[in-house]
Design a protein around this motif. Sequence first.
Motif, PDB file in Angstrom:
ATOM      1  N   LYS A  33       0.837  -1.205   0.000  1.00  0.00           N
ATOM      2  CA  LYS A  33       0.000   0.000   0.000  1.00  0.00           C
ATOM      3  C   LYS A  33       0.868   1.251   0.000  1.00  0.00           C
ATOM      4  N   GLN A  34       1.913   1.248   0.809  1.00  0.00           N
ATOM      5  CA  GLN A  34       2.811   2.407   0.874  1.00  0.00           C
ATOM      6  C   GLN A  34       3.536   2.622  -0.456  1.00  0.00           C
ATOM      7  N   ALA A  35       3.894   1.535  -1.115  1.00  0.00           N
ATOM      8  CA  ALA A  35       4.555   1.655  -2.424  1.00  0.00           C
ATOM      9  C   ALA A  35       3.616   2.303  -3.435  1.00  0.00           C
ATOM     10  N   ARG A  36       2.340   1.933  -3.407  1.00  0.00           N
ATOM     11  CA  ARG A  36       1.375   2.548  -4.331  1.00  0.00           C
ATOM     12  C   ARG A  36       1.173   4.032  -4.012  1.00  0.00           C
ATOM     13  N   GLN A  37       1.177   4.385  -2.746  1.00  0.00           N
ATOM     14  CA  GLN A  37       1.085   5.799  -2.385  1.00  0.00           C
ATOM     15  C   GLN A  37       2.323   6.554  -2.864  1.00  0.00           C
ATOM     16  N   ALA A  38       3.472   5.895  -2.815  1.00  0.00           N
ATOM     17  CA  ALA A  38       4.720   6.509  -3.289  1.00  0.00           C
ATOM     18  C   ALA A  38       4.680   6.729  -4.802  1.00  0.00           C
ATOM     19  N   ILE A  39       4.038   5.829  -5.532  1.00  0.00           N
ATOM     20  CA  ILE A  39       3.876   6.005  -6.985  1.00  0.00           C
ATOM     21  C   ILE A  39       3.143   7.310  -7.250  1.00  0.00           C
ATOM     22  N   ALA A  40       2.064   7.526  -6.514  1.00  0.00           N
ATOM     23  CA  ALA A  40       1.257   8.728  -6.705  1.00  0.00           C
ATOM     24  C   ALA A  40       2.053   9.992  -6.391  1.00  0.00           C
ATOM     25  N   LEU A  41       2.805   9.992  -5.306  1.00  0.00           N
ATOM     26  CA  LEU A  41       3.573  11.182  -4.939  1.00  0.00           C
ATOM     27  C   LEU A  41       4.707  11.435  -5.928  1.00  0.00           C
ATOM     28  N   ALA A  42       5.395  10.380  -6.346  1.00  0.00           N
ATOM     29  CA  ALA A  42       6.479  10.553  -7.326  1.00  0.00           C
ATOM     30  C   ALA A  42       5.916  11.087  -8.645  1.00  0.00           C
ATOM     31  N   THR A  43       4.745  10.644  -9.022  1.00  0.00           N
ATOM     32  CA  THR A  43       4.097  11.132 -10.241  1.00  0.00           C
ATOM     33  C   THR A  43       3.750  12.614 -10.089  1.00  0.00           C
ATOM     34  N   GLU A  44       3.196  12.966  -8.924  1.00  0.00           N
ATOM     35  CA  GLU A  44       2.851  14.361  -8.646  1.00  0.00           C
ATOM     36  C   GLU A  44       4.098  15.253  -8.712  1.00  0.00           C
ATOM     37  N   LEU A  45       5.238  14.716  -8.297  1.00  0.00           N
ATOM     38  CA  LEU A  45       6.487  15.477  -8.305  1.00  0.00           C
ATOM     39  C   LEU A  45       7.235  15.362  -9.635  1.00  0.00           C
ATOM     40  N   GLU A  46       6.563  14.799 -10.616  1.00  0.00           N
ATOM     41  CA  GLU A  46       7.056  14.699 -11.995  1.00  0.00           C
ATOM     42  C   GLU A  46       8.357  13.914 -12.102  1.00  0.00           C
TER      43      GLU A  46
END
Length: 162
Positions: free
Chosen positions: A120-133
Amino acid sequence: MKTLHATKNDLPEKNRARIVELLNSRLSDGIDLYLQTKQAHWNVKGPSFIALHELFDEVATTVLEGVDDMAERAVQLGGTALGTIGVVSKETSLKPYPTDISKGPDHVEALSSALATFGKQARQAIALATELEDADTADLFTEISRNIDKKLWFVEAHQQTK
């Protein structure tokens, strides 16, 4: 924001700093997950011993590969990988692994819960890394998430018999 080492990486420094922080957070969790997996591997007992002992070792290998990738990515972005036991014990967000269990089903339950939390944390990290381009870090976490989900499936399969 901690000072980053000089790099010609073209991601904005502000984004890199946040991504390094994210990577180090997941690094702490990944190192903890690796150690929890080895705890299960070393201490499992019962009729499924050999199957679980070998499975838990495979899970540990997969987790360790992700740990190394996260640490190296943090350094690539100009950060410092924070992987000491002192940092990990302070920063991990995983629940402590029970050290008073030995039965296979108990380890399957404890380890599957830890794997699910980390996934779950890895999927949340995907979203944040995407947001940070940062598509590369998002891709890294996608690979980690996919690998963890596969190992979760293998471990949970030991609970799904009727």
